[in-house]
Design a protein around this motif. Structure first.
Motif, PDB file in Angstrom:
ATOM      1  N   ALA A 117       0.810  -1.226   0.000  1.00  0.00           N
ATOM      2  CA  ALA A 117       0.000   0.000   0.000  1.00  0.00           C
ATOM      3  C   ALA A 117       0.841   1.273   0.000  1.00  0.00           C
ATOM      4  N   PRO A 118       1.857   1.418   0.870  1.00  0.00           N
ATOM      5  CA  PRO A 118       2.629   2.668   0.872  1.00  0.00           C
ATOM      6  C   PRO A 118       3.286   2.970  -0.472  1.00  0.00           C
ATOM      7  N   SER A 119       3.900   1.969  -1.100  1.00  0.00           N
ATOM      8  CA  SER A 119       4.593   2.221  -2.360  1.00  0.00           C
ATOM      9  C   SER A 119       3.604   2.507  -3.489  1.00  0.00           C
ATOM     10  N   MET A 120       2.462   1.813  -3.488  1.00  0.00           N
ATOM     11  CA  MET A 120       1.467   2.060  -4.531  1.00  0.00           C
ATOM     12  C   MET A 120       0.848   3.448  -4.372  1.00  0.00           C
ATOM     13  N   CYS A 121       0.598   3.837  -3.140  1.00  0.00           N
ATOM     14  CA  CYS A 121       0.064   5.175  -2.879  1.00  0.00           C
ATOM     15  C   CYS A 121       1.050   6.239  -3.351  1.00  0.00           C
ATOM     16  N   GLN A 122       2.303   6.069  -3.002  1.00  0.00           N
ATOM     17  CA  GLN A 122       3.324   7.038  -3.385  1.00  0.00           C
ATOM     18  C   GLN A 122       3.421   7.154  -4.908  1.00  0.00           C
ATOM     19  N   MET A 123       3.352   6.037  -5.604  1.00  0.00           N
ATOM     20  CA  MET A 123       3.448   6.061  -7.058  1.00  0.00           C
ATOM     21  C   MET A 123       2.291   6.841  -7.682  1.00  0.00           C
ATOM     22  N   LEU A 124       1.069   6.601  -7.193  1.00  0.00           N
ATOM     23  CA  LEU A 124      -0.093   7.293  -7.748  1.00  0.00           C
ATOM     24  C   LEU A 124      -0.068   8.786  -7.428  1.00  0.00           C
ATOM     25  N   LEU A 125       0.356   9.132  -6.236  1.00  0.00           N
ATOM     26  CA  LEU A 125       0.429  10.554  -5.871  1.00  0.00           C
ATOM     27  C   LEU A 125       1.489  11.262  -6.698  1.00  0.00           C
ATOM     28  N   GLN A 126       2.610  10.604  -6.939  1.00  0.00           N
ATOM     29  CA  GLN A 126       3.641  11.194  -7.791  1.00  0.00           C
ATOM     30  C   GLN A 126       3.115  11.421  -9.196  1.00  0.00           C
ATOM     31  N   GLN A 127       2.315  10.475  -9.673  1.00  0.00           N
ATOM     32  CA  GLN A 127       1.718  10.628 -11.000  1.00  0.00           C
ATOM     33  C   GLN A 127       0.771  11.817 -11.031  1.00  0.00           C
ATOM     34  N   MET A 128      -0.016  11.992  -9.970  1.00  0.00           N
ATOM     35  CA  MET A 128      -0.941  13.121  -9.911  1.00  0.00           C
ATOM     36  C   MET A 128      -0.194  14.445  -9.848  1.00  0.00           C
ATOM     37  N   ARG A 129       0.933  14.474  -9.137  1.00  0.00           N
ATOM     38  CA  ARG A 129       1.720  15.710  -9.050  1.00  0.00           C
ATOM     39  C   ARG A 129       2.409  16.023 -10.367  1.00  0.00           C
ATOM     40  N   ARG A 130       2.777  14.967 -11.095  1.00  0.00           N
ATOM     41  CA  ARG A 130       3.517  15.158 -12.345  1.00  0.00           C
ATOM     42  C   ARG A 130       2.602  15.593 -13.482  1.00  0.00           C
ATOM     43  N   THR A 131       1.422  15.024 -13.550  1.00  0.00           N
ATOM     44  CA  THR A 131       0.482  15.344 -14.612  1.00  0.00           C
ATOM     45  C   THR A 131      -0.939  15.148 -14.124  1.00  0.00           C
ATOM     46  N   ARG A 132      -1.849  15.967 -14.638  1.00  0.00           N
ATOM     47  CA  ARG A 132      -3.254  15.822 -14.265  1.00  0.00           C
ATOM     48  C   ARG A 132      -4.007  14.927 -15.239  1.00  0.00           C
ATOM     49  N   ILE A 133      -3.315  14.374 -16.209  1.00  0.00           N
ATOM     50  CA  ILE A 133      -3.965  13.489 -17.161  1.00  0.00           C
ATOM     51  C   ILE A 133      -4.533  12.273 -16.422  1.00  0.00           C
ATOM     52  N   GLY A 148      -4.765   6.664   5.069  1.00  0.00           N
ATOM     53  CA  GLY A 148      -3.646   7.582   4.926  1.00  0.00           C
ATOM     54  C   GLY A 148      -3.505   8.087   3.505  1.00  0.00           C
ATOM     55  N   CYS A 149      -3.673   7.183   2.552  1.00  0.00           N
ATOM     56  CA  CYS A 149      -3.562   7.578   1.150  1.00  0.00           C
ATOM     57  C   CYS A 149      -4.730   8.465   0.743  1.00  0.00           C
ATOM     58  N   ARG A 150      -5.899   8.217   1.327  1.00  0.00           N
ATOM     59  CA  ARG A 150      -7.048   9.082   1.029  1.00  0.00           C
ATOM     60  C   ARG A 150      -6.774  10.515   1.465  1.00  0.00           C
ATOM     61  N   ALA A 151      -6.218  10.689   2.659  1.00  0.00           N
ATOM     62  CA  ALA A 151      -5.904  12.033   3.156  1.00  0.00           C
ATOM     63  C   ALA A 151      -4.860  12.712   2.273  1.00  0.00           C
ATOM     64  N   LYS A 152      -3.844  11.955   1.871  1.00  0.00           N
ATOM     65  CA  LYS A 152      -2.796  12.521   1.012  1.00  0.00           C
ATOM     66  C   LYS A 152      -3.343  12.894  -0.361  1.00  0.00           C
ATOM     67  N   THR A 153      -4.242  12.064  -0.873  1.00  0.00           N
ATOM     68  CA  THR A 153      -4.850  12.347  -2.178  1.00  0.00           C
ATOM     69  C   THR A 153      -5.636  13.652  -2.130  1.00  0.00           C
ATOM     70  N   LEU A 154      -6.411  13.840  -1.078  1.00  0.00           N
ATOM     71  CA  LEU A 154      -7.192  15.074  -0.945  1.00  0.00           C
ATOM     72  C   LEU A 154      -6.284  16.285  -0.796  1.00  0.00           C
ATOM     73  N   ARG A 155      -5.134  16.130  -0.147  1.00  0.00           N
ATOM     74  CA  ARG A 155      -4.203  17.252  -0.005  1.00  0.00           C
ATOM     75  C   ARG A 155      -3.634  17.657  -1.364  1.00  0.00           C
ATOM     76  N   VAL A 156      -3.303  16.662  -2.183  1.00  0.00           N
ATOM     77  CA  VAL A 156      -2.810  16.976  -3.525  1.00  0.00           C
ATOM     78  C   VAL A 156      -3.883  17.701  -4.326  1.00  0.00           C
ATOM     79  N   MET A 157      -5.103  17.198  -4.273  1.00  0.00           N
ATOM     80  CA  MET A 157      -6.201  17.829  -5.005  1.00  0.00           C
ATOM     81  C   MET A 157      -6.474  19.231  -4.472  1.00  0.00           C
TER      82      MET A 157
END
Length: 384
Positions: A117-133, A148-157
């Protein structure tokens, strides 16, 4: 015994061949080799896992599920299945056209093996930060990995609100945040309102658009003092003058009796209201026809009519429950107080020439009887 050893060696050789082809990107050739092995060894987990890897990389999700799904519940094999999904997600993340697939694989890997879970979450968040596609698919998938990943996702958004962003994308951003966490909608609405404040003195139209998005995100925002003050500083005047574009142009489009023309004009507005309902699951929360025109821009095939056949501006009201009501003052050009109250039931066909015409939640619920209007107009013609 010797024959068995030779067979095992040959099988391992073909698996190595298939693995080499996968690494080269020759997926069709690898699939051909592994399909042949699967026929001779249908229960071999190594063959099934490697062929499942090919299907994942080819983005043949259903085929991969058919092959790997049953293995994910077998003792000792679940982590291996999870790693196949993880590796496929990592491989596809290097491409720009696969965000939804990557999100699906990453969340599946984390579901099968929570240690990923931690590594998969980090990968998806990095993708969101890199591109909004593809973020509309990536964000919900990341949010499902764990709290934890839900909270981080909302922070990025949430950080995107302070960046240059189209109004339509901002609307989708708030809608998606609310789907991820219903309590996030008010936080996002306040952030957008604060963004609107920054444009209040330099670009009132942009400020209005941002505040409209914030109000749609959470209607509770309208009762807050900061919102009231901001609206008063940027809002349009109470009455919008009827210009040729907003009034007479629509009246020239139709011929017929005033009641018929008015209902056609209201039906045009209703098209946009229905499209809005389909998109947001409620009718617009606005306080004037001018605001409604802004909300429905892009949803109607034409501009929004502003006046009825008698030349009086339409009235629109909405309820906290998400209902919408469009009103014409009718022949007497006056909107009754009862029409502005959702608690008062519309009266259907009314034998009064001045009765309001009301459209509510998809249908006309009140209008004057045609004979009453004709009689009234006939009397007036005789008097003149």
């Amino acid at each position: 015994m010797l024959l068995l050893v030779v067979c095992v060696a040959a099988c391992q050789s073909r698996l190595k061949e298939a693995d080499a082809l996968i690494r080269k990107g020759s997926l069709l050739e690898a699939e051909h080799v592994l399909a042949g092995e699967l026929k001779s060894r249908p229960g071999d987990p190594d063959v099934r896992l490697m062929l499942g890897r090919v299907y994942l990389l080819e983005q043949r999700k259903d085929d991969a599920i058919a092959l790997l799904g049953s293995m994910s519940s077998m003792r000792g094999l679940t982590p291996r299945v999870a790693r196949e999904y993880r590796d496929a997600a990592i491989a596809l993340s290097r491409r720009s056209d696969t965000p939804p697939t990557v999100a699906d694989y990453a969340s599946t890997a984390a579901r099968f093996d929570p240690t990923l879970a931690p590594s998969m979450c980090q990968m998806l968040l990095q993708q969101m930060r890199r591109t909004r596609i593809g973020w509309r698919q990536v964000a919900p998938a990341a949010a499902k990995i764990d709290q934890g990943c839900r909270a981080k996702t909302l922070r990025v958004m949430r950080s995107w609100i302070d960046e240059p962003i189209d109004i339509s994308e901002l609307q989708d951003l708030v809608l998606t945040a609310g789907q991820i966490d219903s309590e996030a909608s008010l936080e996002f609405a306040r952030a957008i309102r604060d963004r609107a404040k920054g444009f209040a003195s330099t670009d009132r139209e942009r400020a209005r658009q941002l505040l409209d998005v914030a109000m749609r995100a959470n209607a509770e925002l309208g009762s807050e003092l900061e919102t009231v003050v901001l609206r008063s500083s940027i809002n349009e005047p109470a009455g919008v003058p009827v210009t040729h574009e907003l009034g007479q142009d629509f009246l020239n489009r139709y011929s017929g009796k005033p009641l018929e023309v008015t209902k056609r004009l209201m039906s045009e507005i209703a098209e946009g209201l229905t499209a809005y309902l389909t998109r947001y699951n409620r009718y617009p929360q606005v306080r004037s026809m001018y605001e409604l025109m802004q909300q429905l821009r892009g949803l109607n095939h034409t501009n929004v009519p502003m006046v009825d056949a008698w030349g009086t501006q339409f009235t629109y009201i909405s309820s906290r429950q998400g209902s919408g009501r469009l009103i014409s003052g009718g022949a007497d050009r006056h909107v009754e107080q009862d029409s502005l109250n959702f608690a008062v039931r519309p009266r259907g066909v009314v034998p009064e020439h001045g009765a309001d015409i009301i459209w509510e939640d998809g249908r006309f619920v009140q209008e004057p009887a045609a004979q009453a209007i004709e009689s009234f107009e006939g009397v007036n013609a005789v008097r003149r």
